[in-house]
Motif scaffolding. Sequence first.
Motif, mmCIF file in Angstrom:
data_model
loop_
_atom_site.group_PDB
_atom_site.id
_atom_site.type_symbol
_atom_site.label_atom_id
_atom_site.label_comp_id
_atom_site.label_asym_id
_atom_site.label_seq_id
_atom_site.Cartn_x
_atom_site.Cartn_y
_atom_site.Cartn_z
ATOM 1 N N GLY A 18 0.816 -1.214 0.000
ATOM 2 C CA GLY A 18 0.000 0.000 0.000
ATOM 3 C C GLY A 18 0.845 1.258 0.000
ATOM 4 N N ARG A 19 0.248 2.340 0.535
ATOM 5 C CA ARG A 19 0.920 3.637 0.595
ATOM 6 C C ARG A 19 0.795 4.196 2.002
ATOM 7 N N ILE A 20 1.798 4.995 2.400
ATOM 8 C CA ILE A 20 1.826 5.608 3.722
ATOM 9 C C ILE A 20 2.211 7.071 3.561
ATOM 10 N N GLY A 21 1.551 7.946 4.299
ATOM 11 C CA GLY A 21 1.896 9.359 4.316
ATOM 12 C C GLY A 21 1.877 9.883 5.740
ATOM 13 N N VAL A 22 2.739 10.870 6.034
ATOM 14 C CA VAL A 22 2.786 11.488 7.353
ATOM 15 C C VAL A 22 1.904 12.723 7.333
ATOM 16 N N GLY A 23 0.959 12.788 8.270
ATOM 17 C CA GLY A 23 0.096 13.953 8.375
ATOM 18 C C GLY A 23 0.615 14.976 9.356
ATOM 19 N N HIS A 24 1.172 14.502 10.471
ATOM 20 C CA HIS A 24 1.590 15.430 11.530
ATOM 21 C C HIS A 24 2.527 14.715 12.493
ATOM 22 N N VAL A 25 3.471 15.472 13.055
ATOM 23 C CA VAL A 25 4.322 15.002 14.144
ATOM 24 C C VAL A 25 4.215 16.034 15.254
#
Length: 89
Positions: A18-25
């Motif tokens: 699949g795919r992974i994205g970072v929204g916030h840290v």
Amino acid sequence: MTGPVGLRHGRAYDVDTGRIGVGHVSDPASGRPVEVELTVVPYQGDERDLTLHAGDRFRVGSASWRLVRVDGAGGYDYVVWIAPADEAT
């Protein structure tokens, strides 16, 4: 894709399932453990938003991953490191 993967804000990363994205840290200056918000989109399944801490495991389709660490938390140039859950890093 196998082995540790460094994720940066504003990009979607392809992994085998699949795919992974970072929204916030979160900012470590808050005095709380760093939280990472990921969006996970398996090739066979529904999109999910996850909130994770270092050491937490999560799934992308049939593959299991682990949040290893965050370098540069509190700034814009952070890198969120994930690795297959069965791989020692």
